[in-house]
Every structure is written in structure tokens, then in C-alpha cells.
Design a protein around this motif. Structure first.
Motif, PDB file in Angstrom:
ATOM      1  N   PRO A   1      10.254  17.982 -48.327  1.00 43.93           N
ATOM      2  CA  PRO A   1       9.010  17.346 -48.743  1.00 43.93           C
ATOM      3  C   PRO A   1       9.287  16.092 -49.572  1.00 43.93           C
ATOM      4  O   PRO A   1      10.300  15.989 -50.267  1.00 43.93           O
ATOM      5  N   ARG A   2       8.381  15.157 -49.480  1.00 44.28           N
ATOM      6  CA  ARG A   2       8.480  13.941 -50.292  1.00 44.28           C
ATOM      7  C   ARG A   2       7.161  13.766 -51.018  1.00 44.28           C
ATOM      8  O   ARG A   2       6.130  14.275 -50.576  1.00 44.28           O
ATOM      9  N   PRO A   3       7.163  13.053 -52.102  1.00 47.67           N
ATOM     10  CA  PRO A   3       5.901  12.861 -52.831  1.00 47.67           C
ATOM     11  C   PRO A   3       4.913  12.044 -51.999  1.00 47.67           C
ATOM     12  O   PRO A   3       5.298  11.098 -51.316  1.00 47.67           O
ATOM     13  N   ASP A   4       3.671  12.433 -52.041  1.00 45.28           N
ATOM     14  CA  ASP A   4       2.623  11.745 -51.307  1.00 45.28           C
ATOM     15  C   ASP A   4       2.021  10.679 -52.221  1.00 45.28           C
ATOM     16  O   ASP A   4       0.974  10.872 -52.819  1.00 45.28           O
ATOM     17  N   ALA A   5       2.714   9.561 -52.318  1.00 40.49           N
ATOM     18  CA  ALA A   5       2.290   8.485 -53.206  1.00 40.49           C
ATOM     19  C   ALA A   5       2.062   7.216 -52.399  1.00 40.49           C
ATOM     20  O   ALA A   5       2.861   6.872 -51.534  1.00 40.49           O
ATOM     21  N   VAL A   6       0.980   6.528 -52.686  1.00 46.72           N
ATOM     22  CA  VAL A   6       0.662   5.270 -52.017  1.00 46.72           C
ATOM     23  C   VAL A   6       1.388   4.148 -52.742  1.00 46.72           C
ATOM     24  O   VAL A   6       1.244   3.981 -53.956  1.00 46.72           O
ATOM     25  N   THR A   7       2.198   3.381 -52.000  1.00 46.78           N
ATOM     26  CA  THR A   7       2.907   2.245 -52.582  1.00 46.78           C
ATOM     27  C   THR A   7       2.756   1.049 -51.649  1.00 46.78           C
ATOM     28  O   THR A   7       2.381   1.187 -50.487  1.00 46.78           O
ATOM     29  N   ASP A   8       3.082  -0.107 -52.163  1.00 46.02           N
ATOM     30  CA  ASP A   8       3.037  -1.303 -51.329  1.00 46.02           C
ATOM     31  C   ASP A   8       4.381  -1.563 -50.660  1.00 46.02           C
ATOM     32  O   ASP A   8       4.534  -2.531 -49.930  1.00 46.02           O
ATOM     33  N   GLY A   9       5.352  -0.712 -50.911  1.00 47.05           N
ATOM     34  CA  GLY A   9       6.658  -0.866 -50.295  1.00 47.05           C
ATOM     35  C   GLY A   9       7.582  -1.770 -51.087  1.00 47.05           C
ATOM     36  O   GLY A   9       8.772  -1.822 -50.842  1.00 47.05           O
ATOM     37  N   SER A  10       7.043  -2.527 -52.034  1.00 47.59           N
ATOM     38  CA  SER A  10       7.811  -3.438 -52.889  1.00 47.59           C
ATOM     39  C   SER A  10       8.614  -4.458 -52.096  1.00 47.59           C
ATOM     40  O   SER A  10       9.681  -4.882 -52.517  1.00 47.59           O
ATOM     41  N   ILE A  11       8.126  -4.830 -50.912  1.00 43.93           N
ATOM     42  CA  ILE A  11       8.836  -5.835 -50.107  1.00 43.93           C
ATOM     43  C   ILE A  11       7.857  -6.897 -49.597  1.00 43.93           C
ATOM     44  O   ILE A  11       7.989  -7.389 -48.486  1.00 43.93           O
ATOM     45  N   ALA A  12       6.883  -7.247 -50.425  1.00 45.04           N
ATOM     46  CA  ALA A  12       5.878  -8.236 -50.010  1.00 45.04           C
ATOM     47  C   ALA A  12       6.522  -9.564 -49.627  1.00 45.04           C
ATOM     48  O   ALA A  12       6.096 -10.208 -48.663  1.00 45.04           O
ATOM     49  N   ASP A  13       7.559  -9.992 -50.351  1.00 44.18           N
ATOM     50  CA  ASP A  13       8.203 -11.273 -50.037  1.00 44.18           C
ATOM     51  C   ASP A  13       8.848 -11.254 -48.651  1.00 44.18           C
ATOM     52  O   ASP A  13       8.764 -12.228 -47.909  1.00 44.18           O
ATOM     53  N   LYS A  14       9.484 -10.125 -48.270  1.00 45.19           N
ATOM     54  CA  LYS A  14      10.100 -10.032 -46.952  1.00 45.19           C
ATOM     55  C   LYS A  14       9.040 -10.010 -45.857  1.00 45.19           C
ATOM     56  O   LYS A  14       9.205 -10.615 -44.803  1.00 45.19           O
ATOM     57  N   ILE A  15       7.944  -9.297 -46.100  1.00 45.38           N
ATOM     58  CA  ILE A  15       6.887  -9.202 -45.099  1.00 45.38           C
ATOM     59  C   ILE A  15       6.214 -10.549 -44.887  1.00 45.38           C
ATOM     60  O   ILE A  15       5.919 -10.948 -43.771  1.00 45.38           O
ATOM     61  N   LEU A  16       5.974 -11.277 -45.970  1.00 41.95           N
ATOM     62  CA  LEU A  16       5.247 -12.544 -45.884  1.00 41.95           C
ATOM     63  C   LEU A  16       6.149 -13.753 -45.672  1.00 41.95           C
ATOM     64  O   LEU A  16       5.668 -14.881 -45.668  1.00 41.95           O
ATOM     65  N   ALA A  17       7.433 -13.548 -45.447  1.00 39.71           N
ATOM     66  CA  ALA A  17       8.374 -14.670 -45.300  1.00 39.71           C
ATOM     67  C   ALA A  17       8.016 -15.559 -44.117  1.00 39.71           C
ATOM     68  O   ALA A  17       8.178 -16.779 -44.183  1.00 39.71           O
TER      69      ALA A  17
END
Length: 95
Positions: A62-78
């Protein structure tokens, strides 16, 4: 077990498969081959083997069910053509 042409026609009708007269012999050979493989499997000794309902009883970690933004906005929006902060810039649709 061997299927005759009449049985192949019936199977094709039940499966909603249109077979031309020339294709019936090939379908008969293929279906008889499949039935031959099944007969080979039935010859295997399965005495003492428990039936399986799936690939095995493996518990997933099991893994925690937490909503995150992935902390890679710069890579996604490059490669974004227009960027507004940490979001994609898009033209206004509704006025």
C-alpha cells in the motif's frame, strides 16, 4: 473429437461469423487443431494441484493516498508554447 462441416457452419452462425463455402474447410481444420490441443491438455496429470483463480496471492504494497502535483512542473512545462506561472497558457474560450 473431430468437427464436421455442419458443426463448423453452426459454430460460425452462433459466433456471427460469415464463412464462404471455400473457407469452411480451413475453419474446420483450425477448429479441429484447437480441439486437439485441448485434448493434449486434458492428458496432463493434475492430481493434487490446487486450482488458481488468478496469478497468485500476492499482496500489493500500500502507498499513501495523497494528492500531489508531482513536484516536476518545470519539466512538464518545458516545451509548453505559452506558460503562465506553473500552468499552461491557453487562449480564452468563453467571453
Amino acid at each position: 473429437m473431430s468437427l464436421d462441416i455442419a458443426t463448423v457452419r453452426r459454430i460460425a452462425a452462433l459466433a456471427r461469423i460469415r464463412l464462404e463455402e471455400g473457407e469452411l474447410a480451413q475453419a474446420q481444420a483450425e477448429l479441429n487443431g484447437i480441439l486437439g490441443w485441448i485434448e493434449q491438455l486434458q492428458a496432463v496429470n493434475t492430481e493434487g494441484v490446487e486450482p488458481m483463480a488468478g496469478g497468485g496471492a500476492v499482496a500489493l504494497r500500500p502507498r499513501p493516498d495523497a494528492v500531489t502535483d508531482g513536484s516536476i512542473a518545470d519539466k512538464i512545462l518545458a516545451n509548453a508554447p505559452d506558460r503562465q506561472g506553473d500552468y499552461f497558457g491557453v487562449p480564452k474560450v468563453v467571453e
